[in-house]
Design an enzyme around this catalytic site. Structure first.
Site, PDB file in Angstrom:
ATOM      1  N   GLN A 111       0.811  -1.210   0.000  1.00 51.59           N
ATOM      2  CA  GLN A 111       0.000   0.000   0.000  1.00 51.59           C
ATOM      3  C   GLN A 111       0.852   1.271   0.000  1.00 51.59           C
ATOM      4  O   GLN A 111       1.868   1.364   0.683  1.00 51.59           O
ATOM      5  CB  GLN A 111      -0.932   0.020   1.224  1.00 51.59           C
ATOM      6  CG  GLN A 111      -2.046  -1.000   1.171  1.00 51.59           C
ATOM      7  CD  GLN A 111      -1.704  -2.286   1.890  1.00 51.59           C
ATOM      8  OE1 GLN A 111      -0.598  -2.806   1.731  1.00 51.59           O
ATOM      9  NE2 GLN A 111      -2.646  -2.812   2.670  1.00 51.59           N
ATOM     10  N   GLY A 115       2.259   1.676  -6.210  1.00 56.46           N
ATOM     11  CA  GLY A 115       1.999   0.408  -6.875  1.00 56.46           C
ATOM     12  C   GLY A 115       0.869   0.466  -7.884  1.00 56.46           C
ATOM     13  O   GLY A 115       0.895  -0.254  -8.883  1.00 56.46           O
ATOM     14  N   LYS A 139     -11.170  -2.235 -14.521  1.00 57.06           N
ATOM     15  CA  LYS A 139      -9.816  -2.122 -14.006  1.00 57.06           C
ATOM     16  C   LYS A 139      -8.920  -3.245 -14.514  1.00 57.06           C
ATOM     17  O   LYS A 139      -7.738  -3.041 -14.775  1.00 57.06           O
ATOM     18  CB  LYS A 139      -9.833  -2.132 -12.474  1.00 57.06           C
ATOM     19  CG  LYS A 139     -10.426  -0.874 -11.842  1.00 57.06           C
ATOM     20  CD  LYS A 139     -10.307  -0.921 -10.327  1.00 57.06           C
ATOM     21  CE  LYS A 139     -10.834   0.357  -9.707  1.00 57.06           C
ATOM     22  NZ  LYS A 139     -10.723   0.333  -8.218  1.00 57.06           N
ATOM     23  N   HIS A 167      -4.203  -6.944  -1.292  1.00 59.74           N
ATOM     24  CA  HIS A 167      -2.818  -6.578  -0.954  1.00 59.74           C
ATOM     25  C   HIS A 167      -2.112  -7.740  -0.256  1.00 59.74           C
ATOM     26  O   HIS A 167      -1.565  -7.606   0.849  1.00 59.74           O
ATOM     27  CB  HIS A 167      -2.785  -5.325  -0.084  1.00 59.74           C
ATOM     28  CG  HIS A 167      -3.060  -4.069  -0.834  1.00 59.74           C
ATOM     29  ND1 HIS A 167      -2.160  -3.489  -1.689  1.00 59.74           N
ATOM     30  CD2 HIS A 167      -4.173  -3.278  -0.865  1.00 59.74           C
ATOM     31  CE1 HIS A 167      -2.684  -2.387  -2.222  1.00 59.74           C
ATOM     32  NE2 HIS A 167      -3.909  -2.247  -1.743  1.00 59.74           N
ATOM     33  N   TRP A 221      -8.920  -1.570   4.099  1.00 59.66           N
ATOM     34  CA  TRP A 221      -8.292  -2.843   3.726  1.00 59.66           C
ATOM     35  C   TRP A 221      -8.685  -3.953   4.707  1.00 59.66           C
ATOM     36  O   TRP A 221      -7.932  -4.898   4.933  1.00 59.66           O
ATOM     37  CB  TRP A 221      -6.759  -2.714   3.663  1.00 59.66           C
ATOM     38  CG  TRP A 221      -6.294  -1.681   2.700  1.00 59.66           C
ATOM     39  CD1 TRP A 221      -6.509  -1.657   1.359  1.00 59.66           C
ATOM     40  CD2 TRP A 221      -5.535  -0.506   3.001  1.00 59.66           C
ATOM     41  NE1 TRP A 221      -5.932  -0.544   0.800  1.00 59.66           N
ATOM     42  CE2 TRP A 221      -5.327   0.194   1.788  1.00 59.66           C
ATOM     43  CE3 TRP A 221      -5.011   0.026   4.186  1.00 59.66           C
ATOM     44  CZ2 TRP A 221      -4.626   1.382   1.724  1.00 59.66           C
ATOM     45  CZ3 TRP A 221      -4.314   1.216   4.117  1.00 59.66           C
ATOM     46  CH2 TRP A 221      -4.129   1.880   2.893  1.00 59.66           C
ATOM     47  N   THR A 334       6.807   9.097 -15.114  1.00 62.63           N
ATOM     48  CA  THR A 334       6.769  10.487 -14.656  1.00 62.63           C
ATOM     49  C   THR A 334       7.045  10.529 -13.160  1.00 62.63           C
ATOM     50  O   THR A 334       6.463   9.757 -12.387  1.00 62.63           O
ATOM     51  CB  THR A 334       5.402  11.131 -14.940  1.00 62.63           C
ATOM     52  OG1 THR A 334       5.140  11.053 -16.349  1.00 62.63           O
ATOM     53  CG2 THR A 334       5.393  12.594 -14.514  1.00 62.63           C
ATOM     54  N   ALA A 341       1.232  13.219   0.639  1.00 67.60           N
ATOM     55  CA  ALA A 341       2.167  13.150   1.760  1.00 67.60           C
ATOM     56  C   ALA A 341       3.078  14.366   1.808  1.00 67.60           C
ATOM     57  O   ALA A 341       3.385  14.891   2.889  1.00 67.60           O
ATOM     58  CB  ALA A 341       2.996  11.879   1.658  1.00 67.60           C
TER      59      ALA A 341
END
Length: 427
Positions: A111, A115, A139, A167, A221, A334, A341
């Site tokens: 996480q 990713g 997706k 995950h 999660w 990129t 954050a």
């Protein structure tokens, strides 16, 4: 007196004109670049012929090229002070990935490490003989092998979905992926498949803040299985930090105060073999021994993976992936330096507190960053060496070509001179 002067001046002028005419016939007419090159006076004094001149030119060209290559290498590859010793085999990562065979890339998605972006690159941005088929609004993409085989070469969120759980970590994936591939009805014996694990890592403080912001917006999660040794942890082994459906609106202080928050040292836990420490049973061994084993296991698994990238080095991540698997991306990666954050303004005391909560991740990231940069430098040096040898071979072939041209040029020059001389003698 004028008559006598003219009579005295006329013979020298006629003699000079005659000499000029004779010179035009005797000397070969070759103005400018058409003239065969004459050796310089210094070479003539040494008695050097075409071979000697060629050797001098080759030596000068080689010296200039070597100096240029050294300057280029120094500019592209600044000196890297290695912190950890790695063997050549640990730095040179080359996978003969057989997309038509039974090779499978398995993406371990931790996480908030970038990713999702990297996973989309895998299904949408690789130049493939048979590109992944992605339907609009969905997706998942179908990443089949070339040649009509319905087997997949990629095990990831955007290709097979969360087949081993949301995950899934190293412990879950290594025990689940072979069986999951069989359940998907993929042809072939599982023992014939080669699984190449890859992952992405991120600076622990930035990753922790990003997860906090994500949880603050409602992510949980909570459907993750956390399978280990054939079972999920009990509520006592893995309690939750909140009551209700989610932890929306949680403050950073509350997020840090939960001692069993899975955000703490998440990268080490997801890369280590949890069965070595009794899975989520904290009474299996003392905390110090548990932490040492977890960190060492995470380092070993990371080092032995086919590939891992770092969120902070997108272009280098792209370069190493392409070199490792001999696959090319269509568009360059990129680097996003402004993230959720990075927009969080924290003091030095808070940063220090986050580093303390993630002290295992801090050590793992230091190890991973050093290994990553050493691999990048090794690959670049290997590439420069290959290009250097290629240029040397090209120069050698050029020298041989010139050496064959010299005799023909001199023979042509002699033939032209003899032809003019024979014409003058005949006249």
């Amino acid at each position: 007196m004028d008559e006598r002067f003219n009579r005295w001046l006329l013979p020298p002028l006629l003699a000079l004109l005659f000499l000029l005419i004779v010179y035009q016939y005797v000397s070969p007419a070759c103005p400018g670049a058409a003239c065969p090159r004459r050796p310089p006076a210094s070479a003539a004094r040494r008695g050097g012929g075409p071979a000697e001149r060629e050797e001098e030119e080759a030596a000068a060209a080689a010296a200039a090229s070597a100096a240029e290559e050294e300057a280029e290498a120094a500019a592209v590859l600044p000196r890297l002070v290695a912190k950890f010793p790695f063997a050549r085999g640990e730095l040179c990562r080359r996978v003969r990935f057989d997309m038509r065979g039974r090779d499978v890339i398995v993406f371990l998605h931790i996480q908030k490490t970038g990713g999702t972006t990297f996973g989309r690159h895998l299904v949408r941005n690789i130049r493939l003989e048979q590109p992944c088929y992605c339907r609009a609004g969905q997706k998942k993409c179908a990443c089949h092998r070339p040649g009509g085989d319905k087997d997949t070469w990629l095990f990831s969120r955007f290709s097979t979905g969360w087949s081993c759980g949301l995950h899934a970590d190293w412990t879950e994936l290594t025990s689940c992926v072979p069986a999951a591939m069989e359940r998907r009805g993929c042809a072939g014996n599982r023992t014939l498949r080669n699984f190449y694990y890859i992952t992405m890592l991120r600076d622990p403080v930035s990753r922790y803040l990003s997860e906090w912001k994500h949880v603050q917006r409602g992510a949980t999660w909570k459907t993750s299985l956390h399978m280990c040794d054939g079972r999920s942890p009990t509520p006592d082994e893995l309690p939750t930090c909140y009551e209700g459906d989610d932890w929306s609106g949680v403050s950073l202080q509350e997020f840090m105060d939960c001692s069993y928050n899975l955000a703490n040292n998440r990268q080490v836990r997801m890369l280590a073999d949890l069965s070595l420490v009794g899975c989520y049973n904290l009474t299996f061994m003392n905390e110090s021994e548990r932490n040492t084993i977890l960190l060492q296991s995470a380092k070993n698994n990371l080092k032995n993976m086919a590939f891992f990238g770092l969120t902070e080095f997108q272009r280098k991540t792209q370069y190493l992936f392409e070199r490792t698997f001999n696959l090319k991306f269509i568009s360059p990666f990129t680097q996003f330096n402004v993230t959720r954050a990075s927009n969080v303004d924290i003091g030095e005391d808070v940063r220090q507190r986050i580093e303390e909560l993630n002290f295992l991740d801090v050590q793992l990231y230091e190890y991973a960053k050093d290994l990553f940069l050493q691999r990048f430098q090794y690959s670049k040096q290997e590439e420069h060496q290959k290009n250097r040898l290629k240029r040397r071979e090209e120069r050698r072939l050029l020298r041989e070509q010139r050496a064959h041209q010299w005799p023909r040029e001199e023979a042509a020059e002699v033939a032209i001179t003899e032809d003019y001389n024979s014409q003058v003698a005949r006249w």
